[in-house]
Motif scaffolding. Structure first.
Motif, PDB file in Angstrom:
ATOM      1  N   PHE A  25       0.835  -1.205   0.000  1.00  0.00           N
ATOM      2  CA  PHE A  25       0.000   0.000   0.000  1.00  0.00           C
ATOM      3  C   PHE A  25       0.873   1.259   0.000  1.00  0.00           C
ATOM      4  CE2 PHE A  25      -2.123   3.375   2.459  1.00  0.00           C
ATOM      5  CZ  PHE A  25      -3.228   3.592   1.624  1.00  0.00           C
ATOM      6  N   LEU A  26       1.960   1.214   0.791  1.00  0.00           N
ATOM      7  CA  LEU A  26       2.892   2.349   0.816  1.00  0.00           C
ATOM      8  C   LEU A  26       3.516   2.566  -0.562  1.00  0.00           C
ATOM      9  CD1 LEU A  26       4.508   4.503   2.380  1.00  0.00           C
ATOM     10  CD2 LEU A  26       6.180   2.713   2.928  1.00  0.00           C
ATOM     11  N   VAL A  27       3.878   1.465  -1.232  1.00  0.00           N
ATOM     12  CA  VAL A  27       4.456   1.565  -2.582  1.00  0.00           C
ATOM     13  C   VAL A  27       3.453   2.205  -3.538  1.00  0.00           C
ATOM     14  CG1 VAL A  27       5.240   0.229  -4.571  1.00  0.00           C
ATOM     15  CG2 VAL A  27       6.074  -0.320  -2.282  1.00  0.00           C
ATOM     16  N   THR A  28       2.193   1.808  -3.403  1.00  0.00           N
ATOM     17  CA  THR A  28       1.157   2.374  -4.281  1.00  0.00           C
ATOM     18  C   THR A  28       1.011   3.874  -4.071  1.00  0.00           C
ATOM     19  OG1 THR A  28      -0.033   0.267  -4.149  1.00  0.00           O
ATOM     20  CG2 THR A  28      -1.252   2.161  -4.979  1.00  0.00           C
ATOM     21  N   VAL A  29       1.055   4.297  -2.787  1.00  0.00           N
ATOM     22  CA  VAL A  29       0.945   5.727  -2.492  1.00  0.00           C
ATOM     23  C   VAL A  29       2.133   6.497  -3.081  1.00  0.00           C
ATOM     24  CG1 VAL A  29       0.952   7.432  -0.627  1.00  0.00           C
ATOM     25  CG2 VAL A  29      -0.426   5.354  -0.422  1.00  0.00           C
ATOM     26  N   ILE A  30       3.336   5.942  -2.920  1.00  0.00           N
ATOM     27  CA  ILE A  30       4.531   6.610  -3.470  1.00  0.00           C
ATOM     28  C   ILE A  30       4.441   6.691  -4.992  1.00  0.00           C
ATOM     29  CG2 ILE A  30       7.033   6.432  -3.717  1.00  0.00           C
ATOM     30  CD1 ILE A  30       7.102   5.071  -0.991  1.00  0.00           C
ATOM     31  N   TYR A  31       3.988   5.603  -5.621  1.00  0.00           N
ATOM     32  CA  TYR A  31       3.863   5.592  -7.091  1.00  0.00           C
ATOM     33  C   TYR A  31       2.835   6.628  -7.550  1.00  0.00           C
ATOM     34  CZ  TYR A  31       2.996   3.901 -11.814  1.00  0.00           C
ATOM     35  OH  TYR A  31       2.844   3.822 -13.181  1.00  0.00           O
ATOM     36  N   ALA A  32       1.748   6.772  -6.776  1.00  0.00           N
ATOM     37  CA  ALA A  32       0.703   7.730  -7.152  1.00  0.00           C
ATOM     38  C   ALA A  32       1.195   9.174  -7.090  1.00  0.00           C
ATOM     39  CB  ALA A  32      -0.514   7.558  -6.240  1.00  0.00           C
ATOM     40  N   THR A  33       2.217   9.442  -6.266  1.00  0.00           N
ATOM     41  CA  THR A  33       2.765  10.800  -6.204  1.00  0.00           C
ATOM     42  C   THR A  33       3.730  11.090  -7.344  1.00  0.00           C
ATOM     43  OG1 THR A  33       4.585  10.080  -4.768  1.00  0.00           O
ATOM     44  CG2 THR A  33       2.559  10.853  -3.698  1.00  0.00           C
ATOM     45  N   GLY A  34       3.986  10.079  -8.200  1.00  0.00           N
ATOM     46  CA  GLY A  34       4.864  10.287  -9.351  1.00  0.00           C
ATOM     47  C   GLY A  34       6.307   9.873  -9.117  1.00  0.00           C
ATOM     48  N   GLU A  35       6.632   9.359  -7.938  1.00  0.00           N
ATOM     49  CA  GLU A  35       8.005   8.935  -7.634  1.00  0.00           C
ATOM     50  C   GLU A  35       8.171   7.472  -8.025  1.00  0.00           C
ATOM     51  OE1 GLU A  35      10.335  10.867  -6.743  1.00  0.00           O
ATOM     52  OE2 GLU A  35       9.152  12.664  -6.342  1.00  0.00           O
ATOM     53  N   VAL A  36       8.331   7.248  -9.330  1.00  0.00           N
ATOM     54  CA  VAL A  36       8.376   5.878  -9.853  1.00  0.00           C
ATOM     55  C   VAL A  36       9.631   5.157  -9.379  1.00  0.00           C
ATOM     56  CG1 VAL A  36       8.393   4.498 -11.959  1.00  0.00           C
ATOM     57  CG2 VAL A  36       7.059   6.618 -11.871  1.00  0.00           C
ATOM     58  N   LEU A  37      10.773   5.854  -9.420  1.00  0.00           N
ATOM     59  CA  LEU A  37      12.042   5.211  -9.051  1.00  0.00           C
ATOM     60  C   LEU A  37      12.045   4.815  -7.580  1.00  0.00           C
ATOM     61  CD1 LEU A  37      14.712   4.463 -10.351  1.00  0.00           C
ATOM     62  CD2 LEU A  37      15.642   6.659  -9.609  1.00  0.00           C
ATOM     63  N   LEU A  38      11.541   5.702  -6.709  1.00  0.00           N
ATOM     64  CA  LEU A  38      11.491   5.378  -5.281  1.00  0.00           C
ATOM     65  C   LEU A  38      10.517   4.236  -5.018  1.00  0.00           C
ATOM     66  CD1 LEU A  38      12.430   6.108  -2.445  1.00  0.00           C
ATOM     67  CD2 LEU A  38      10.563   7.767  -2.310  1.00  0.00           C
ATOM     68  N   ALA A  39       9.378   4.240  -5.713  1.00  0.00           N
ATOM     69  CA  ALA A  39       8.413   3.146  -5.552  1.00  0.00           C
ATOM     70  C   ALA A  39       9.034   1.822  -5.991  1.00  0.00           C
ATOM     71  CB  ALA A  39       7.154   3.444  -6.359  1.00  0.00           C
ATOM     72  N   GLY A  40       9.790   1.839  -7.090  1.00  0.00           N
ATOM     73  CA  GLY A  40      10.461   0.627  -7.549  1.00  0.00           C
ATOM     74  C   GLY A  40      11.485   0.129  -6.548  1.00  0.00           C
ATOM     75  N   THR A  41      12.211   1.070  -5.905  1.00  0.00           N
ATOM     76  CA  THR A  41      13.206   0.684  -4.904  1.00  0.00           C
ATOM     77  C   THR A  41      12.540  -0.002  -3.715  1.00  0.00           C
ATOM     78  OG1 THR A  41      14.575   2.576  -5.543  1.00  0.00           O
ATOM     79  CG2 THR A  41      15.025   1.561  -3.410  1.00  0.00           C
ATOM     80  N   PHE A  42      11.441   0.567  -3.238  1.00  0.00           N
ATOM     81  CA  PHE A  42      10.721  -0.051  -2.122  1.00  0.00           C
ATOM     82  C   PHE A  42      10.164  -1.413  -2.526  1.00  0.00           C
ATOM     83  CE2 PHE A  42      10.791   4.087  -0.038  1.00  0.00           C
ATOM     84  CZ  PHE A  42      10.924   3.717   1.290  1.00  0.00           C
ATOM     85  N   LEU A  43       9.707  -1.538  -3.762  1.00  0.00           N
ATOM     86  CA  LEU A  43       9.168  -2.821  -4.216  1.00  0.00           C
ATOM     87  C   LEU A  43      10.248  -3.895  -4.218  1.00  0.00           C
ATOM     88  CD1 LEU A  43       6.499  -3.992  -5.240  1.00  0.00           C
ATOM     89  CD2 LEU A  43       7.266  -3.524  -7.573  1.00  0.00           C
ATOM     90  N   VAL A  44      11.461  -3.532  -4.648  1.00  0.00           N
ATOM     91  CA  VAL A  44      12.569  -4.490  -4.637  1.00  0.00           C
ATOM     92  C   VAL A  44      12.888  -4.909  -3.203  1.00  0.00           C
ATOM     93  CG1 VAL A  44      15.044  -4.723  -5.081  1.00  0.00           C
ATOM     94  CG2 VAL A  44      13.557  -3.661  -6.795  1.00  0.00           C
ATOM     95  N   ILE A  45      12.888  -3.940  -2.278  1.00  0.00           N
ATOM     96  CA  ILE A  45      13.194  -4.259  -0.874  1.00  0.00           C
ATOM     97  C   ILE A  45      12.127  -5.176  -0.284  1.00  0.00           C
ATOM     98  CG2 ILE A  45      13.384  -3.250   1.424  1.00  0.00           C
ATOM     99  CD1 ILE A  45      14.658  -0.808   0.137  1.00  0.00           C
ATOM    100  N   ILE A  46      10.862  -4.912  -0.610  1.00  0.00           N
ATOM    101  CA  ILE A  46       9.776  -5.758  -0.087  1.00  0.00           C
ATOM    102  C   ILE A  46       9.896  -7.181  -0.630  1.00  0.00           C
ATOM    103  CG2 ILE A  46       7.272  -6.091  -0.126  1.00  0.00           C
ATOM    104  CD1 ILE A  46       7.065  -2.991  -0.253  1.00  0.00           C
ATOM    105  N   ALA A  47      10.171  -7.298  -1.931  1.00  0.00           N
ATOM    106  CA  ALA A  47      10.317  -8.629  -2.530  1.00  0.00           C
ATOM    107  C   ALA A  47      11.498  -9.365  -1.912  1.00  0.00           C
ATOM    108  CB  ALA A  47      10.508  -8.487  -4.045  1.00  0.00           C
TER     109      ALA A  47
END
Length: 511
Positions: A25-47
């Motif tokens: 959910f946090l990744v989705t919120v970050i992605y919605a703000t337009g921070e694609v690179l940061l959202a991708g980084t968090f997604l990698v850490i979660i995985a």
């Protein structure tokens, strides 16, 4: 009550699943703000976390994961993001993404040809009411009470004076109107006839029209003068048919253009080359002077016949105990051209007042003096420890052979501490390569070069040069600053690799 192992294991997995859902959910919120690179980084850490904590094969790595995650977020991500920005035209003129820049232009308005209205503002409790007077017919209208617009715009509907039921007192002073001008521009007033008014002056409201109308081919039609502006994805601006750029621009990828500008554009290349040379000289001389002074003092303080050695050690270590920024500011006052104690003493003894802050050479000398003062205590303490580790038998044998202090220093002390000191000296060189605080607090990079078209100082080092061009003096060119930062990163990374290589040699020799 004892919980069966199967239930305990499933509870742990359920808790982990909840954490993963919250993280997604946090990744989705970050992605919605337009921070694609940061959202991708968090997604990698979660995985990575889900894999490490669910797989039995990776059990040992679970204890390392918090450190690995912190390194990815605070070290790897900033480096990748800086490199990512360096390939764009990101600057104060190209701050927005393309959709937001387009929307900004579509939101622009201009006064229409209808009547204008005299505007005055009256307090009403904790809110305000606007009074509008038709400049031609003289009709007066009042708005209902409204709160002063902040970040969000405010829309109200005006009614005739007779229907308002409001008796105005003293209007708001003009000074307060000026102070709230930007907020009042977000006030939209709808008149009884449906006309929509906006602020066009400190005491005037008028009907506003949209300045631009979108067209099917992506261009915008200027409703005021009939020109058509088209987006140029190469320059990052909407442009008129004559090539005039319309602000604000938008971000586009420009490949290696920023790196090409650094090394080929004379405007950037010449100060960059001179500043790079001074950065290397500054870092090298700072290490040389600090180490030399620290080593000499360490040798003297290890002299057994010297009385009050512990007092001297304490006094000489004090500069390292004082916060660096305080020492720098104290030295800035001491070197003051007119009132500084150093110039007062030099004037009294030699009759001179050196211009420490306006002469390029003297400013560099001042930087090296202050940096040596800040750095020698650490070198002295480390050298004292290494000298203590040298067997006294060597000095006793040297004394029997008739050697003096200088022979002992160059034949025994220096050769034996040189190799263990080498990694520290390389680290110190890398630190001084980016010694931003000293330069910015003492000279601010000045005095500036007189023959450059961009702001660059004779005492600037690369990192302060980046700061001035990216954030202060030259239009906030974040993309160019990121490109220079990437070059600095590669240089410092090279120095670190050299340090690792020499450290490995030292370790091998111990074996």
């Amino acid at each position: 009550m004892t919980i069966p192992p199967a239930i305990r294991r499933n509870l742990g997995r359920a808790f982990l699943a909840l954490l993963v859902v919250a993280a997604l959910f946090l990744v989705t919120v970050i992605y919605a703000t337009g921070e694609v690179l940061l959202a991708g980084t968090f997604l990698v850490i979660i995985a990575l976390a889900a894999w490490l904590y669910l797989s039995q094969k990776t059990y040992a790595y679970r204890y390392l994961f918090p450190g690995i995650a912190a390194a990815i977020i605070f070290v790897v991500f900033p480096v990748i993001y800086t490199i990512f920005i360096s390939f764009s035209n990101y600057s104060s003129r190209n701050l927005l993404e393309f959709p937001r820049a387009t929307q900004y232009l579509l939101d622009q308005t201009y006064p229409g040809e209808s009547n204008t209205f005299g505007f005055s503002l009256f307090p009403d409790g904790g809110k305000f009411r606007a009074r509008l007077e038709d400049s031609e017919g003289g009709a007066v209208f009042f708005t209902p009470a409204f709160a002063m617009p902040g970040e969000a715009p405010v829309a109200v509907t005006a009614v005739p004076e007779a229907a308002a039921g409001f008796t105005p007192g003293d209007p708001v002073e003009l000074g307060d109107i000026i102070a709230n001008e930007e907020n009042l521009k977000k006030l939209a007033i709808t008149m009884p006839n449906g006309a929509r008014l906006g602020m066009t002056g400190l005491s005037e409201f008028a009907a506003l029209k949209r300045l631009y109308t979108p067209r099917p081919d992506g261009s915008l039609l200027n409703n005021q003068d009939g020109t058509v502006i088209k987006p140029n994805v190469r320059t990052g601006f909407y442009e008129t048919p004559s090539g005039e750029k319309v602000l604000p621009g938008f971000q586009v990828k420009i490949g290696l253009d920023n790196y090409v500008r650094i090394f080929t554009d004379p405007k950037y290349r010449e100060p960059f080359t001179r500043i790079f040379i001074w950065t290397v000289v500054f870092a090298g001389l700072s290490v040389l002077f600090s180490f030399s002074l620290g080593l000499v003092l360490a040798v003297l303080l290890n002299w057994e016949a010297l009385r009050f050695r512990s007092v001297y050690r304490l006094l000489l270590f004090l500069p390292y105990a004082v916060p660096g920024f305080i020492s720098i500011l104290v030295f800035k006052g001491l070197f003051n051209n007119n009132m500084g104690e150093i110039n007062l003493i030099l004037d009294a003894v030699f009759g001179i007042r050196p211009p420490w802050f306006s002469d390029p050479f003297l400013a560099k000398v001042m930087l090296l003096i202050v940096n040596t003062w800040l750095g020698f205590p650490y070198m002295m303490v480390v050298s004292m420890g290494l000298i203590k580790a040298i067997p006294m038998d060597l000095y006793e044998a040297s004394a029997v052979a008739g050697a003096g202090p200088l022979t002992n220093f160059f034949k025994i002390t220096l050769p034996l501490i040189k190799r263990p000191m080498l990694p520290l000296l390389i680290s110190s060189f890398a630190f001084n390569f980016n010694n931003f605080v000293l330069v910015m607090l003492l000279t601010g990079g000045r005095p500036d070069f007189l023959d450059t078209t961009i702001q660059a100082g004779t005492t600037d080092i690369l990192i302060s040069y980046v700061y001035r061009n990216a954030f202060v003096d030259s239009g906030q060119q974040f993309g160019l600053g990121a490109a220079i930062s990437t070059v600095i990163f590669l240089l410092v990374a090279g120095i670190t690799l050299v340090q690792i290589r020499y450290t490995k040699i030292a370790d091998d020799e111990k074996r």
